[in-house]
Design a protein around this motif. Structure first.
Motif, mmCIF file in Angstrom:
data_model
loop_
_atom_site.group_PDB
_atom_site.id
_atom_site.type_symbol
_atom_site.label_atom_id
_atom_site.label_comp_id
_atom_site.label_asym_id
_atom_site.label_seq_id
_atom_site.Cartn_x
_atom_site.Cartn_y
_atom_site.Cartn_z
ATOM 1 N N ALA A 278 5.185 14.510 -29.638
ATOM 2 C CA ALA A 278 6.291 13.841 -30.307
ATOM 3 C C ALA A 278 5.850 13.126 -31.575
ATOM 4 C CB ALA A 278 6.954 12.857 -29.346
ATOM 5 N N GLY A 279 4.521 13.014 -31.819
ATOM 6 C CA GLY A 279 4.002 12.367 -33.014
ATOM 7 C C GLY A 279 3.875 10.870 -32.913
ATOM 8 N N ALA A 280 4.055 10.328 -31.716
ATOM 9 C CA ALA A 280 3.977 8.870 -31.561
ATOM 10 C C ALA A 280 2.539 8.390 -31.504
ATOM 11 C CB ALA A 280 4.723 8.436 -30.304
ATOM 12 N N THR A 281 1.645 9.171 -30.915
ATOM 13 C CA THR A 281 0.234 8.799 -30.807
ATOM 14 C C THR A 281 -0.622 10.000 -31.183
ATOM 15 O OG1 THR A 281 0.176 9.427 -28.475
ATOM 16 C CG2 THR A 281 0.690 7.128 -28.969
ATOM 17 N N ALA A 282 -1.897 9.739 -31.413
ATOM 18 C CA ALA A 282 -2.841 10.803 -31.768
ATOM 19 C C ALA A 282 -3.548 11.294 -30.531
ATOM 20 C CB ALA A 282 -3.862 10.294 -32.777
ATOM 21 N N ARG A 283 -3.956 12.548 -30.559
ATOM 22 C CA ARG A 283 -4.684 13.114 -29.439
ATOM 23 C C ARG A 283 -6.083 12.539 -29.397
ATOM 24 N NH1 ARG A 283 -3.080 17.334 -26.669
ATOM 25 N NH2 ARG A 283 -1.622 17.901 -28.349
ATOM 26 N N VAL A 284 -6.630 12.377 -28.226
ATOM 27 C CA VAL A 284 -7.963 11.806 -28.060
ATOM 28 C C VAL A 284 -8.990 12.731 -28.700
ATOM 29 C CG1 VAL A 284 -9.678 11.063 -26.377
ATOM 30 C CG2 VAL A 284 -7.253 10.679 -25.929
ATOM 31 N N GLY A 285 -9.886 12.161 -29.528
ATOM 32 C CA GLY A 285 -10.925 12.934 -30.204
ATOM 33 C C GLY A 285 -10.538 13.380 -31.591
ATOM 34 N N GLU A 286 -9.285 13.240 -31.988
ATOM 35 C CA GLU A 286 -8.852 13.620 -33.327
ATOM 36 C C GLU A 286 -8.773 12.388 -34.216
ATOM 37 O OE1 GLU A 286 -5.188 15.613 -33.030
ATOM 38 O OE2 GLU A 286 -5.998 17.413 -32.038
ATOM 39 N N ALA A 287 -8.959 12.639 -35.548
ATOM 40 C CA ALA A 287 -8.872 11.531 -36.497
ATOM 41 C C ALA A 287 -7.430 11.072 -36.603
ATOM 42 C CB ALA A 287 -9.383 11.972 -37.872
ATOM 43 N N THR A 288 -7.268 9.813 -36.790
ATOM 44 C CA THR A 288 -5.931 9.235 -36.897
ATOM 45 C C THR A 288 -5.502 9.228 -38.353
ATOM 46 O OG1 THR A 288 -6.452 7.832 -35.031
ATOM 47 C CG2 THR A 288 -4.533 7.238 -36.345
ATOM 48 N N PRO A 289 -4.427 9.932 -38.713
ATOM 49 C CA PRO A 289 -4.013 9.964 -40.121
ATOM 50 C C PRO A 289 -3.591 8.604 -40.622
ATOM 51 C CG PRO A 289 -2.367 11.007 -38.715
ATOM 52 C CD PRO A 289 -3.562 10.782 -37.881
ATOM 53 N N VAL A 290 -3.121 7.770 -39.780
ATOM 54 C CA VAL A 290 -2.697 6.441 -40.240
ATOM 55 C C VAL A 290 -3.900 5.650 -40.718
ATOM 56 C CG1 VAL A 290 -1.590 4.306 -39.519
ATOM 57 C CG2 VAL A 290 -0.738 6.502 -38.678
ATOM 58 N N LEU A 291 -5.022 5.743 -39.999
ATOM 59 C CA LEU A 291 -6.222 5.028 -40.417
ATOM 60 C C LEU A 291 -6.732 5.556 -41.750
ATOM 61 C CD1 LEU A 291 -8.105 4.724 -37.006
ATOM 62 C CD2 LEU A 291 -6.737 2.998 -38.201
#
Length: 316
Positions: A278-291
């Motif tokens: 749904a795009g609410a959180t990032a998958r574990v192990g992936e870079a966070t685009p917000v950061l």
């Protein structure tokens, strides 16, 4: 002397002025009569218990005051014989108006019973051989085979009695422990066994003992005259809805899967997609685009702050 009276709607006793002003009685006897009339019907009071509640008067003073009430006719003693056991006991009757001798509707005094036929020392009649058919009527009725057309265990005058719940023993134990938490609800063994089927319905519904104790002991009246009657009413009136039970040894219910990535959904969600899809959180192990966006903004701000003094110097 100014007399002030409070209007009462409960916990009061109606007593005639002629009783409290009866000059044939001492003030001690009048006060004792008023106290006894304030008790519920069936209360157990004698010289010992009354003297314990009023140490300043003592047993002799209580006995003397009761003798005054007996002489005038407010307090009547009668000796009766129990028809079942044959034992003789003394019953006491209290009135708010003096009773003449023989005017009160009381049972006749106990007398000697009728003599039965037979000689003393004779052996009982009947065959007492345990290998043969018992001669006692109760035992004979118990061991006799049920007649045709009637199921075993059915009573002659009615249908088969309802079976005792399996948790009746636990229900009696639950009721017995209530007296430790609330002394007003202390029960005798006979009362606990009589109310055990009602308490067993609570346990069958999945109610825990802690919850049952809270529901049964909350909001009690200031004075409980009959703990058995009060609990019988509450066990029926406050019976909670059945709880859903789950076997502790049963395997846990598997979690539902996301409709897109097939990852387990959070417990309690049965359909739909997960928060990552749904795009609410990032998958574990992936870079966070917000950061990454925040880092880019910080770098841009630093560059702007470093170039600001040079621009100000050129303008000057």
């Amino acid at each position: 002397m100014r007399i002030n009276r409070s209007a009462r709607t409960r916990y009061f006793t109606v007593l005639g002025n002629e009783v409290l002003r009866d000059r044939r009685l001492s003030f001690t006897a009048r006060g004792l009569l008023a106290y006894l009339l304030s008790l519920p019907d069936g209360a157990r009071e004698d010289v010992r218990t009354l003297a314990d509640k009023n140490p300043g008067l003592g047993r002799r003073g209580v006995s003397k005051a009761l003798d005054e009430l007996v002489e005038v006719g407010y307090y009547v003693r009668r000796t009766v014989r129990d028809e079942d056991s044959g034992q003789v006991r003394t019953e006491t009757y209290l009135f708010d108006t003096p009773q003449a001798a023989g005017a009160a509707p009381l049972p006749a005094p106990a007398g000697p019973g009728e003599a039965e036929g037979g000689k003393a020392g004779t052996f009982p009649k009947g065959n007492k051989n345990p290998e043969e058919e018992p001669t006692h009527p109760v035992a004979a009725a118990t061991n006799a085979e049920p007649p045709a057309g009637r199921a075993e265990g059915a009573t002659p005058d009615g249908p088969t009695p309802a079976p005792v719940p399996a948790d009746a023993g636990r229900g009696a134990a639950l009721l017995s422990r209530l007296g430790c938490v609330e002394p007003k609800l202390a029960l005798s063994v006979a009362d606990a066994l009589a109310l055990a089927p009602l308490a067993a319905r609570w346990l069958d519904a999945g109610v825990s003992e802690l919850e049952a104790r809270s529901l049964l002991t909350t909001g009690l009246p200031p004075v409980v005259h009959s703990a058995r009657a009060l609990l019988a009413d509450r066990l029926v009136r406050k019976l909670p809805a059945p709880r859903t039970r789950q076997d502790a040894a049963a395997p846990a219910t598997p979690l539902a899967e996301c409709a897109e990535c097939r990852d387990p959904l959070p417990r309690g969600q049965q359909t739909g997609i997960c928060a990552v899809c749904a795009g609410a959180t990032a998958r574990v192990g992936e870079a966070t685009p917000v950061l990454e966006t925040v880092t880019d903004h910080v770098a841009a701000l630093r560059s702007a702050l470093r170039a600001r003094p040079a621009t100000a110097a050129v303008g000057a």
